[in-house]
Structures are given as C-alpha cells and as structure tokens.
Scaffold this motif. Structure first.
Motif, PDB file in Angstrom:
ATOM      1  N   LEU A  11      41.823  71.957  29.811  1.00  0.00           N
ATOM      2  CA  LEU A  11      42.057  70.552  30.093  1.00  0.00           C
ATOM      3  C   LEU A  11      42.469  70.376  31.556  1.00  0.00           C
ATOM      4  N   LYS A  12      43.326  71.252  32.040  1.00  0.00           N
ATOM      5  CA  LYS A  12      43.767  71.180  33.437  1.00  0.00           C
ATOM      6  C   LYS A  12      42.586  71.321  34.390  1.00  0.00           C
ATOM      7  N   GLU A  13      41.681  72.237  34.099  1.00  0.00           N
ATOM      8  CA  GLU A  13      40.515  72.439  34.962  1.00  0.00           C
ATOM      9  C   GLU A  13      39.582  71.228  34.940  1.00  0.00           C
ATOM     10  N   VAL A  14      39.444  70.593  33.785  1.00  0.00           N
ATOM     11  CA  VAL A  14      38.616  69.378  33.700  1.00  0.00           C
ATOM     12  C   VAL A  14      39.244  68.267  34.540  1.00  0.00           C
ATOM     13  N   ALA A  15      40.566  68.126  34.440  1.00  0.00           N
ATOM     14  CA  ALA A  15      41.261  67.103  35.218  1.00  0.00           C
ATOM     15  C   ALA A  15      41.049  67.338  36.714  1.00  0.00           C
ATOM     16  N   GLU A  16      41.133  68.590  37.141  1.00  0.00           N
ATOM     17  CA  GLU A  16      40.908  68.910  38.547  1.00  0.00           C
ATOM     18  C   GLU A  16      39.461  68.623  38.940  1.00  0.00           C
ATOM     19  N   TYR A  17      38.529  68.988  38.081  1.00  0.00           N
ATOM     20  CA  TYR A  17      37.107  68.782  38.361  1.00  0.00           C
ATOM     21  C   TYR A  17      36.792  67.296  38.516  1.00  0.00           C
ATOM     22  N   LEU A  18      37.362  66.470  37.622  1.00  0.00           N
ATOM     23  CA  LEU A  18      37.106  65.030  37.649  1.00  0.00           C
ATOM     24  C   LEU A  18      38.033  64.287  38.611  1.00  0.00           C
ATOM     25  N   ASN A  19      39.009  65.013  39.160  1.00  0.00           N
ATOM     26  CA  ASN A  19      39.991  64.424  40.062  1.00  0.00           C
ATOM     27  C   ASN A  19      40.773  63.289  39.395  1.00  0.00           C
ATOM     28  N   SER A  71      44.177  62.674  36.248  1.00  0.00           N
ATOM     29  CA  SER A  71      45.329  63.336  35.642  1.00  0.00           C
ATOM     30  C   SER A  71      44.954  63.948  34.289  1.00  0.00           C
ATOM     31  N   GLU A  72      45.775  64.881  33.830  1.00  0.00           N
ATOM     32  CA  GLU A  72      45.553  65.473  32.516  1.00  0.00           C
ATOM     33  C   GLU A  72      45.691  64.410  31.427  1.00  0.00           C
ATOM     34  N   ASN A  73      46.612  63.456  31.622  1.00  0.00           N
ATOM     35  CA  ASN A  73      46.755  62.369  30.649  1.00  0.00           C
ATOM     36  C   ASN A  73      45.484  61.527  30.562  1.00  0.00           C
ATOM     37  N   HIS A  74      44.832  61.330  31.701  1.00  0.00           N
ATOM     38  CA  HIS A  74      43.582  60.560  31.690  1.00  0.00           C
ATOM     39  C   HIS A  74      42.509  61.306  30.886  1.00  0.00           C
ATOM     40  N   VAL A  75      42.453  62.622  31.051  1.00  0.00           N
ATOM     41  CA  VAL A  75      41.495  63.417  30.276  1.00  0.00           C
ATOM     42  C   VAL A  75      41.815  63.289  28.796  1.00  0.00           C
ATOM     43  N   ARG A  76      43.098  63.351  28.435  1.00  0.00           N
ATOM     44  CA  ARG A  76      43.485  63.189  27.017  1.00  0.00           C
ATOM     45  C   ARG A  76      43.033  61.822  26.485  1.00  0.00           C
ATOM     46  N   ASN A  77      43.219  60.782  27.294  1.00  0.00           N
ATOM     47  CA  ASN A  77      42.778  59.444  26.875  1.00  0.00           C
ATOM     48  C   ASN A  77      41.266  59.404  26.691  1.00  0.00           C
ATOM     49  N   MET A  78      40.535  60.061  27.582  1.00  0.00           N
ATOM     50  CA  MET A  78      39.075  60.117  27.459  1.00  0.00           C
ATOM     51  C   MET A  78      38.686  60.851  26.169  1.00  0.00           C
ATOM     52  N   MET A  79      39.463  61.878  25.816  1.00  0.00           N
ATOM     53  CA  MET A  79      39.201  62.610  24.578  1.00  0.00           C
ATOM     54  C   MET A  79      39.420  61.705  23.367  1.00  0.00           C
ATOM     55  N   LYS A  80      40.532  60.970  23.370  1.00  0.00           N
ATOM     56  CA  LYS A  80      40.847  60.067  22.255  1.00  0.00           C
ATOM     57  C   LYS A  80      39.760  59.014  22.068  1.00  0.00           C
ATOM     58  N   LYS A  81      39.207  58.529  23.185  1.00  0.00           N
ATOM     59  CA  LYS A  81      38.157  57.512  23.134  1.00  0.00           C
ATOM     60  C   LYS A  81      36.769  58.123  22.936  1.00  0.00           C
ATOM     61  N   PHE A 100      36.490  72.813  27.128  1.00  0.00           N
ATOM     62  CA  PHE A 100      35.445  71.907  27.585  1.00  0.00           C
ATOM     63  C   PHE A 100      34.327  72.692  28.243  1.00  0.00           C
ATOM     64  N   ASP A 101      33.105  72.207  28.086  1.00  0.00           N
ATOM     65  CA  ASP A 101      31.942  72.759  28.769  1.00  0.00           C
ATOM     66  C   ASP A 101      31.595  71.768  29.881  1.00  0.00           C
ATOM     67  N   LEU A 102      31.769  72.190  31.138  1.00  0.00           N
ATOM     68  CA  LEU A 102      31.551  71.270  32.258  1.00  0.00           C
ATOM     69  C   LEU A 102      30.133  70.728  32.307  1.00  0.00           C
ATOM     70  N   ALA A 139      37.777  71.696  19.830  1.00  0.00           N
ATOM     71  CA  ALA A 139      39.141  71.936  19.388  1.00  0.00           C
ATOM     72  C   ALA A 139      39.189  73.285  18.676  1.00  0.00           C
ATOM     73  N   LEU A 140      40.025  74.168  19.183  1.00  0.00           N
ATOM     74  CA  LEU A 140      40.221  75.481  18.580  1.00  0.00           C
ATOM     75  C   LEU A 140      41.678  75.542  18.130  1.00  0.00           C
TER      76      LEU A 140
END
Length: 75
Positions: free
Chosen positions: A11-19, A21-31, A45-47, A38-39
């Motif tokens: 998740l941290k790497e996705v947040a960095e890739y998309l520039n 926050s990690e919370n924003h990535v979590r929100n994108m996941m929820k939506k 994530f697969d970039l 999920a393991l």
C-alpha cells in the motif's frame, strides 16, 4: 521502487507511485477504484493492473466541452 510486471507491491508503494497519501489509497480501495489483492489482513497491488484500471477510468470520463460561450450584445 523497482518492480517487474508480475511483482506485487505494498500500500505504501502504491501511495508513493500515485503521489497520494496511504489514506487516499485506502479510500480508493473502499470505493473499488483500484484493484487489490487481500491476503488475510495484508493488501497487495499489481501496478500494471492499477495503471490499466486508471487509464480506462480516464478514457471513460467525460471531458468538458471547449465551445466558446459568446456574450450577448448588452447595448
């Protein structure tokens, strides 16, 4: 971050890739805006899938028209 097309990232790497926050990535996941795996309580994530998903979403998004609005004669 060096990844191959079949490597899963955190998740941290996705947040960095998309520039974002990690919370924003979590929100994108929820939506369900980005694909993830999920393991148990761990998410990966697969970039390549994320790039494809976001590219499709951008292609479907309506673009604002560029027609000029003329001013009426207010004499």
């Amino acid at each position: 971050m060096s990844t191959t097309s079949d490597q899963l990232v955190t998740l941290k790497e996705v947040a960095e890739y998309l520039n974002v926050s990690e919370n924003h990535v979590r929100n994108m996941m929820k939506k369900k805006e980005i694909p993830f795996i999920a393991l148990g309580g761990i998410y990966r994530f697969d970039l390549q899938e994320i790039r494809e998903s976001l590219t499709e979403k951008l292609a479907r998004k309506p673009r604002p028209s560029k027609t000029k609005v003329s001013k009426s004669n207010e004499n």
